[in-house]
Write an enzyme that holds these catalytic residues in place. Sequence first.
Site, PDB file in Angstrom:
ATOM      1  N   ALA A  89       0.796  -1.234   0.000  1.00 15.55           N
ATOM      2  CA  ALA A  89       0.000   0.000   0.000  1.00 15.55           C
ATOM      3  C   ALA A  89       0.823   1.276   0.000  1.00 15.55           C
ATOM      4  O   ALA A  89       0.264   2.364  -0.044  1.00 15.55           O
ATOM      5  CB  ALA A  89      -0.933   0.001   1.218  1.00 15.55           C
ATOM      6  N   ASN A 111      -2.395  -6.686  -3.254  1.00 17.22           N
ATOM      7  CA  ASN A 111      -1.751  -5.873  -4.292  1.00 17.22           C
ATOM      8  C   ASN A 111      -0.231  -6.011  -4.306  1.00 17.22           C
ATOM      9  O   ASN A 111       0.407  -5.736  -5.320  1.00 17.22           O
ATOM     10  CB  ASN A 111      -2.164  -4.402  -4.068  1.00 17.22           C
ATOM     11  N   SER A 122      -2.200  -9.554 -13.797  1.00 17.69           N
ATOM     12  CA  SER A 122      -1.536  -8.726 -14.816  1.00 17.69           C
ATOM     13  C   SER A 122      -1.844  -9.336 -16.182  1.00 17.69           C
ATOM     14  O   SER A 122      -2.075 -10.552 -16.297  1.00 17.69           O
ATOM     15  CB  SER A 122      -0.022  -8.749 -14.590  1.00 17.69           C
ATOM     16  N   TYR A 149       7.742 -13.883 -14.054  1.00 15.87           N
ATOM     17  CA  TYR A 149       6.699 -12.899 -13.710  1.00 15.87           C
ATOM     18  C   TYR A 149       5.371 -13.276 -14.379  1.00 15.87           C
ATOM     19  O   TYR A 149       4.317 -13.273 -13.732  1.00 15.87           O
ATOM     20  CB  TYR A 149       7.141 -11.487 -14.112  1.00 15.87           C
ATOM     21  N   GLY A 203       1.595   3.444 -15.694  1.00 17.34           N
ATOM     22  CA  GLY A 203       2.649   4.414 -15.353  1.00 17.34           C
ATOM     23  C   GLY A 203       2.435   4.961 -13.948  1.00 17.34           C
ATOM     24  O   GLY A 203       1.432   4.658 -13.294  1.00 17.34           O
ATOM     25  N   GLY A 204       3.403   5.754 -13.480  1.00 16.37           N
ATOM     26  CA  GLY A 204       3.240   6.396 -12.178  1.00 16.37           C
ATOM     27  C   GLY A 204       3.339   5.432 -11.007  1.00 16.37           C
ATOM     28  O   GLY A 204       2.799   5.696  -9.936  1.00 16.37           O
ATOM     29  N   THR A 205       4.013   4.295 -11.223  1.00 10.59           N
ATOM     30  CA  THR A 205       4.259   3.354 -10.129  1.00 10.59           C
ATOM     31  C   THR A 205       5.756   3.044 -10.088  1.00 10.59           C
ATOM     32  O   THR A 205       6.514   3.480 -10.960  1.00 10.59           O
ATOM     33  CB  THR A 205       3.502   2.013 -10.327  1.00 10.59           C
TER      34      THR A 205
HETATM   35  C1  8X3 Z   1       2.544  -5.220 -15.405  1.00 13.36           C
HETATM   36  C2  8X3 Z   1       2.061  -5.236 -16.805  1.00 13.36           C
HETATM   37  O1  8X3 Z   1       2.704  -5.433 -19.243  1.00 13.36           O
HETATM   38  O2  8X3 Z   1       4.365  -4.517 -17.748  1.00 13.36           O
HETATM   39  O3  8X3 Z   1       2.025  -6.286 -14.713  1.00 13.36           O
HETATM   40  O4  8X3 Z   1       3.859  -6.878 -17.661  1.00 13.36           O
HETATM   41  S1  8X3 Z   1       3.299  -5.541 -17.893  1.00 13.36           S
END
Ligand code: 8X3
Length: 254
Positions: A11, A85, A138, A151, A185-187
Amino acid sequence: MSQNIVVITGASSGIGAASAKRFASAGWRVILLARRKDRLQELCKEIGESTVSFYELDVTSLPAVEETFAKIYETEGNIDLLVNNAGGAFGLSPAQKADIEDWEKCIDVNINGLIYCTHTVLPFMVAKNKGHIINMGSVAGTYPYPGANVYGGVKAFVQQFSLNLRSDLLGTAVRVSCIEPGLVGGTEFSLVRFRGDTSKVKQVYDNTEPLLPADVAETIFFCAALPPHVNINTIELMPVSQAFSPLTVIKSHA
Ligand code: 8X3
């Protein structure tokens, strides 16, 4: 009517912080969980300490997760919504060049962290016959891309685990949803992925209009705010500037 309570992992920034703000603005009580205490303190001050509180937590430690949730249940009495999250990607190397430590870290935070929190809250939610778990998936869990390797694998786990939870929870009123964003963006997502290399981060977002954390937070809030008989299983969202590539074929040299 009692105030709704949401617990959000990861968070301290990005989608987690934006979600905290969105739920607080709708009158929810918000409990923030993350490792970085200073960031959590700042966010609490920004949102308002009467609405929000926080616990410093590394979700990859099962004893720490169990202890923290025990404290939350003791203090708050209930959790209406858990937003799983916390997560991230570490590196973008092809599998044959990737560090095994990066893969292990990826599995630890995206899978172990998520199942530890879920395993801890589920019995409480089922006993109350009320509750909602929203997992952050994702697009990488559905669409392979070079360098996503583990990932992509862990996000496919999150997707299928969320659906399997629905199977087990059928007959209860506990809801489970999986939100699967594309480019946001912005993360700190890419900053972490590229180990602080800001020029690589810039290349990802330059000259495009990605989703923003607030867009994803709005989607999470939408799922949570629907009437209790409605379960959103999965939402996949991308910026308009993102779509799919064709499958690739390497031509041999004549
Ligand atoms: C993040 C999205 O497309 O960068 O989970 O893998 S991406």
